[in-house]
Design an enzyme around this catalytic site. Structure first.
Site, PDB file in Angstrom:
ATOM      1  N   ASP A 137      -9.091  37.947-111.175  1.00  0.00           N
ATOM      2  CA  ASP A 137      -8.180  37.023-110.484  1.00  0.00           C
ATOM      3  C   ASP A 137      -6.965  36.711-111.358  1.00  0.00           C
ATOM      4  O   ASP A 137      -5.822  36.689-110.885  1.00  0.00           O
ATOM      5  CB  ASP A 137      -8.950  35.747-110.126  1.00  0.00           C
ATOM      6  CG  ASP A 137      -8.229  34.875-109.115  1.00  0.00           C
ATOM      7  OD1 ASP A 137      -7.369  35.400-108.375  1.00  0.00           O
ATOM      8  OD2 ASP A 137      -8.525  33.664-109.047  1.00  0.00           O
ATOM      9  N   ARG A 182       5.057  37.296 -96.766  1.00  0.00           N
ATOM     10  CA  ARG A 182       4.507  36.435 -97.833  1.00  0.00           C
ATOM     11  C   ARG A 182       3.227  36.996 -98.430  1.00  0.00           C
ATOM     12  O   ARG A 182       2.623  36.386 -99.301  1.00  0.00           O
ATOM     13  CB  ARG A 182       4.234  35.043 -97.250  1.00  0.00           C
ATOM     14  CG  ARG A 182       5.501  34.291 -96.824  1.00  0.00           C
ATOM     15  CD  ARG A 182       5.130  33.035 -96.020  1.00  0.00           C
ATOM     16  NE  ARG A 182       4.220  32.185 -96.726  1.00  0.00           N
ATOM     17  CZ  ARG A 182       3.167  31.564 -96.151  1.00  0.00           C
ATOM     18  NH1 ARG A 182       2.919  31.707 -94.863  1.00  0.00           N
ATOM     19  NH2 ARG A 182       2.385  30.799 -96.862  1.00  0.00           N
TER      20      ARG A 182
HETATM   21  C1  LIG Z   1      -0.677  30.952-116.100  1.00  0.00           C
HETATM   22  C2  LIG Z   1      -1.725  32.011-115.879  1.00  0.00           C
HETATM   23  C3  LIG Z   1      -2.163  32.060-114.464  1.00  0.00           C
HETATM   24  C4  LIG Z   1      -2.854  33.352-114.170  1.00  0.00           C
HETATM   25  C5  LIG Z   1      -3.001  33.580-112.696  1.00  0.00           C
HETATM   26  C6  LIG Z   1      -4.168  32.831-112.134  1.00  0.00           C
HETATM   27  C7  LIG Z   1      -4.343  33.218-110.699  1.00  0.00           C
HETATM   28  C8  LIG Z   1      -5.383  32.328-110.092  1.00  0.00           C
HETATM   29  C9  LIG Z   1      -5.078  32.209-108.621  1.00  0.00           C
HETATM   30  C10 LIG Z   1      -6.126  31.396-107.951  1.00  0.00           C
HETATM   31  O1  LIG Z   1      -7.278  31.464-108.280  1.00  0.00           O
HETATM   32  S1  LIG Z   1      -5.636  30.402-106.661  1.00  0.00           S
HETATM   33  C11 LIG Z   1      -7.144  29.474-106.294  1.00  0.00           C
HETATM   34  C12 LIG Z   1      -7.957  30.082-105.191  1.00  0.00           C
HETATM   35  N1  LIG Z   1      -7.209  30.119-103.969  1.00  0.00           N
HETATM   36  C13 LIG Z   1      -7.083  29.049-103.185  1.00  0.00           C
HETATM   37  O2  LIG Z   1      -7.566  27.976-103.449  1.00  0.00           O
HETATM   38  C14 LIG Z   1      -6.278  29.251-101.924  1.00  0.00           C
HETATM   39  C15 LIG Z   1      -6.824  28.429-100.769  1.00  0.00           C
HETATM   40  N2  LIG Z   1      -6.165  28.862 -99.533  1.00  0.00           N
HETATM   41  C16 LIG Z   1      -4.972  28.336 -99.157  1.00  0.00           C
HETATM   42  O3  LIG Z   1      -4.451  27.402 -99.769  1.00  0.00           O
HETATM   43  C17 LIG Z   1      -4.291  28.973 -97.989  1.00  0.00           C
HETATM   44  O4  LIG Z   1      -5.233  29.617 -97.178  1.00  0.00           O
HETATM   45  C18 LIG Z   1      -3.206  29.989 -98.426  1.00  0.00           C
HETATM   46  C19 LIG Z   1      -2.126  29.270 -99.242  1.00  0.00           C
HETATM   47  C20 LIG Z   1      -3.788  31.129 -99.281  1.00  0.00           C
HETATM   48  C21 LIG Z   1      -2.578  30.591 -97.192  1.00  0.00           C
HETATM   49  O5  LIG Z   1      -2.219  29.531 -96.360  1.00  0.00           O
HETATM   50  P1  LIG Z   1      -0.842  29.590 -95.543  1.00  0.00           P
HETATM   51  O6  LIG Z   1      -0.955  28.513 -94.527  1.00  0.00           O
HETATM   52  O7  LIG Z   1       0.302  29.560 -96.461  1.00  0.00           O
HETATM   53  O8  LIG Z   1      -0.886  31.034 -94.904  1.00  0.00           O
HETATM   54  P2  LIG Z   1      -1.075  31.433 -93.376  1.00  0.00           P
HETATM   55  O9  LIG Z   1      -2.370  30.917 -92.827  1.00  0.00           O
HETATM   56  O10 LIG Z   1       0.198  31.126 -92.655  1.00  0.00           O
HETATM   57  O11 LIG Z   1      -1.211  33.007 -93.499  1.00  0.00           O
HETATM   58  C22 LIG Z   1      -0.122  33.803 -93.887  1.00  0.00           C
HETATM   59  C23 LIG Z   1      -0.531  35.226 -93.621  1.00  0.00           C
HETATM   60  O12 LIG Z   1      -1.629  35.574 -94.519  1.00  0.00           O
HETATM   61  C24 LIG Z   1      -2.776  35.930 -93.764  1.00  0.00           C
HETATM   62  N3  LIG Z   1      -3.938  35.378 -94.456  1.00  0.00           N
HETATM   63  C25 LIG Z   1      -4.052  34.144 -94.985  1.00  0.00           C
HETATM   64  N4  LIG Z   1      -5.246  33.991 -95.580  1.00  0.00           N
HETATM   65  C26 LIG Z   1      -5.892  35.162 -95.411  1.00  0.00           C
HETATM   66  C27 LIG Z   1      -7.172  35.631 -95.795  1.00  0.00           C
HETATM   67  N5  LIG Z   1      -8.010  34.872 -96.495  1.00  0.00           N
HETATM   68  N6  LIG Z   1      -7.511  36.898 -95.469  1.00  0.00           N
HETATM   69  C28 LIG Z   1      -6.644  37.701 -94.787  1.00  0.00           C
HETATM   70  N7  LIG Z   1      -5.408  37.307 -94.399  1.00  0.00           N
HETATM   71  C29 LIG Z   1      -5.052  36.057 -94.693  1.00  0.00           C
HETATM   72  C30 LIG Z   1      -2.576  35.274 -92.411  1.00  0.00           C
HETATM   73  O13 LIG Z   1      -3.330  35.959 -91.408  1.00  0.00           O
HETATM   74  C31 LIG Z   1      -1.095  35.440 -92.223  1.00  0.00           C
HETATM   75  O14 LIG Z   1      -0.823  36.789 -91.868  1.00  0.00           O
HETATM   76  P3  LIG Z   1       0.412  37.143 -90.890  1.00  0.00           P
HETATM   77  O15 LIG Z   1       1.656  36.642 -91.567  1.00  0.00           O
HETATM   78  O16 LIG Z   1       0.359  38.646 -90.777  1.00  0.00           O
HETATM   79  O17 LIG Z   1       0.119  36.445 -89.591  1.00  0.00           O
END
Ligand SMILES: CCCCCCCCCC(=O)SCCNC(=O)CCNC(=O)[C@H](O)C(C)(C)COP(=O)(O)OP(=O)(O)OC[C@H]1O[C@@H](n2cnc3c(N)ncnc32)[C@H](O)[C@@H]1OP(=O)(O)O
Length: 215
Positions: A137, A182
């Protein structure tokens, strides 16, 4: 990825944890030196790593969370935010996550040289799957952040194919496959240093945060 300027951060925040330490194994040091050599012509870039985020100052963190994660912000204890540190940089040297990342802009690749220490054990003698997932990740996340800035992991699929020996060095190779609006699709594998063993394969989906979406 530069440290925040100014004296408001404690001294330990300025330490770049991606530089060689006495606790690093010979393999880790060797790979670090090989990649640093590749950096000399500019094709690869060494990515420094600190135990804070760019938004570490409490007011910056608050502003960030209110702008991008308003729902979460209602449940966050702002005082505790002052103690926040990057998860993978919380162990004593050599006991947890030792890693360094390099980036190739032309190939859109981030490679992480990772040595999981003894506190990351899962099955006896093996690295915990959650520790592998964490580093995958972090690696694909770094790739996504370089490409698009403020992103979150939406999906991470991992196939654990072979156990990773505890305290061995592995290469985590990530590749930015495509960006659609996005959405960022990034694949990844984890291999032994001699590239003979494929330990893990993964695919991921990152979403660029949209302040209008109020997640
Ligand atoms: C400084 C060093 C740092 C190193 C990097 C560390 C990286 C660590 C990163 C992480 O671990 S982040 C923590 C774990 N992730 C989360 O807690 C995210 C929780 N989920 C959310 O907050 C929201 O679901 C998210 C921001 C990811 C998306 O919400 P949105 O409302 O902005 O997106 P939306 O629902 O409008 O979906 C946008 C597009 O993505 C698609 N989508 C969203 N979630 C999906 C999913 N889970 N699977 C497949 N497609 C997905 C959705 O269908 C859509 O497709 P289309 O544009 O084609 O219609």
């Amino acid at each position: 990825m530069r440290p925040l300027a100014g004296s408001y951060l404690p001294e330990f925040f300025h330490e770049d944890h991606s530089l060689p330490k006495p606790s690093w194994s010979k393999d880790m040091r060797l790979l670090f030196d090989q990649f640093m050599k590749k950096c000399e012509d500019g094709s690869w870039i060494h990515l420094p790593s600190y135990n804070y985020t760019l938004f570490q100052r409490s007011q910056d963190i608050s502003a960030f969370i209110h702008a991008y994660l308003p729902t979460a912000s209602k449940l966050i204890n702002e005082e505790k935010l002052l103690q926040a540190k990057i998860f993978t940089r919380n162990f004593e040297d050599g006991l947890g996550f030792e890693y360094v990342m390099f980036y190739n802009d032309v190939e859109k690749r981030v490679v992480c040289v990772f040595e999981g220490g003894p506190y990351l054990q899962g099955m006896p003698g093996c690295l915990h799957g959650g520790a592998i997932a964490t580093m995958i990740d972090a690696t694909v996340g770094t790739s996504a952040m370089i490409a698009e800035g403020i992103v979150m992991t939406a999906n991470l699929n991992i196939n654990f194919k072979r156990p990773v020996p505890l305290c061995s060095v592995v290469l985590i190779n990530s590749q930015l496959d495509k960006i659609e609006g996005r959405k960022l699709f990034i694949s990844c594998n984890v291999q032994s240093v001699d590239e003979k063993t494929l330990y893990t394969e993964a695919t991921s989906l990152f979403i660029k945060l949209d302040p209008e979406k109020q997640v």
